[in-house]
Design a protein around this motif. Sequence first.
Motif, short mmCIF file in Angstrom:
data_model
loop_
_atom_site.label_atom_id
_atom_site.label_comp_id
_atom_site.label_asym_id
_atom_site.label_seq_id
_atom_site.Cartn_x
_atom_site.Cartn_y
_atom_site.Cartn_z
N THR A 1 0.84 -1.20 0.00
CA THR A 1 0.00 0.00 0.00
C THR A 1 0.87 1.25 0.00
O THR A 1 0.63 2.19 -0.76
CB THR A 1 -0.94 0.00 1.22
OG1 THR A 1 -1.79 -1.14 1.14
CG2 THR A 1 -1.76 1.27 1.29
N GLU A 2 1.89 1.24 0.84
CA GLU A 2 2.79 2.40 0.90
C GLU A 2 3.55 2.57 -0.41
O GLU A 2 3.74 3.69 -0.89
CB GLU A 2 3.77 2.24 2.06
CG GLU A 2 4.62 3.47 2.27
CD GLU A 2 5.49 3.36 3.50
OE1 GLU A 2 6.63 3.86 3.43
OE2 GLU A 2 5.06 2.79 4.51
N ARG A 3 3.97 1.46 -1.01
CA ARG A 3 4.68 1.53 -2.31
C ARG A 3 3.80 2.23 -3.34
O ARG A 3 4.26 3.10 -4.07
CB ARG A 3 5.04 0.14 -2.80
CG ARG A 3 5.76 0.16 -4.14
CD ARG A 3 5.61 -1.09 -4.93
NE ARG A 3 4.20 -1.36 -5.17
CZ ARG A 3 3.72 -2.54 -5.51
NH1 ARG A 3 4.51 -3.57 -5.63
NH2 ARG A 3 2.44 -2.71 -5.71
N ASP A 4 2.53 1.84 -3.42
CA ASP A 4 1.62 2.45 -4.39
C ASP A 4 1.50 3.95 -4.17
O ASP A 4 1.54 4.74 -5.12
CB ASP A 4 0.25 1.78 -4.34
CG ASP A 4 0.28 0.33 -4.79
OD1 ASP A 4 1.30 -0.11 -5.38
OD2 ASP A 4 -0.70 -0.39 -4.51
N THR A 5 1.37 4.36 -2.93
CA THR A 5 1.27 5.78 -2.59
C THR A 5 2.54 6.53 -2.96
O THR A 5 2.51 7.60 -3.57
CB THR A 5 0.98 5.95 -1.09
OG1 THR A 5 -0.25 5.28 -0.78
CG2 THR A 5 0.88 7.41 -0.69
N VAL A 6 3.68 5.93 -2.61
CA VAL A 6 4.97 6.57 -2.86
C VAL A 6 5.26 6.70 -4.36
O VAL A 6 5.74 7.74 -4.81
CB VAL A 6 6.09 5.78 -2.14
CG1 VAL A 6 7.46 6.13 -2.66
CG2 VAL A 6 6.00 6.01 -0.65
N PHE A 7 4.93 5.67 -5.12
CA PHE A 7 5.18 5.76 -6.56
C PHE A 7 4.28 6.81 -7.20
O PHE A 7 4.71 7.52 -8.12
CB PHE A 7 5.02 4.38 -7.22
CG PHE A 7 6.27 3.55 -7.14
CD1 PHE A 7 6.99 3.24 -8.27
CD2 PHE A 7 6.74 3.10 -5.92
CE1 PHE A 7 8.16 2.49 -8.19
CE2 PHE A 7 7.89 2.35 -5.81
CZ PHE A 7 8.61 2.04 -6.96
N ALA B 1 13.25 6.85 -2.72
CA ALA B 1 14.45 6.65 -1.91
C ALA B 1 14.09 6.55 -0.43
O ALA B 1 14.63 5.71 0.31
CB ALA B 1 15.44 7.77 -2.14
N MET B 2 13.16 7.39 0.03
CA MET B 2 12.74 7.35 1.44
C MET B 2 12.00 6.04 1.74
O MET B 2 12.18 5.46 2.80
CB MET B 2 11.86 8.56 1.78
CG MET B 2 12.62 9.87 1.74
SD MET B 2 14.08 9.92 2.81
CE MET B 2 13.33 9.74 4.40
#
Length: 125
Positions: free
Chosen positions: A40-46, A59-60
């Motif tokens: 879920t976090e990966r999707d938001t970050v991308f 990177a974060m």
Amino acid sequence: MSSQPVHGGGELIPRPEKTFPALRTALAQVAPSRLPEMTTERDTVFTMATQSNSFGPIAMFQLKWAAVIEIERRPDLARRLHAAERAAQELDNSDPAWQAAMDEIRAIMNAARAAVAGDTGDTGE
């Protein structure tokens, strides 16, 4: 007794590379219950990275999850962190033991981030 192999220094697995596939594979080995959170976090970050035209959020993300894995791959360190997290949740923030727990959490997280960033091989022990 653990069913996972223990590598040198009490590590469950070697430190993974900071690529998404390597981090995902490592997390599946040391903390599989956190995979949905990571995805879920990966999707938001991308999405954030695309909108801002910056690799900073990626990177974060990689540093955060590499630090999580750094802790979880070391059972002794994970136990210390989880005990401090429980204390911080259970104690009143006016209790000096609450501050000690928060200091322990901060020290473990900072040492893990430094270790995976290449600043030091030590994780605060």
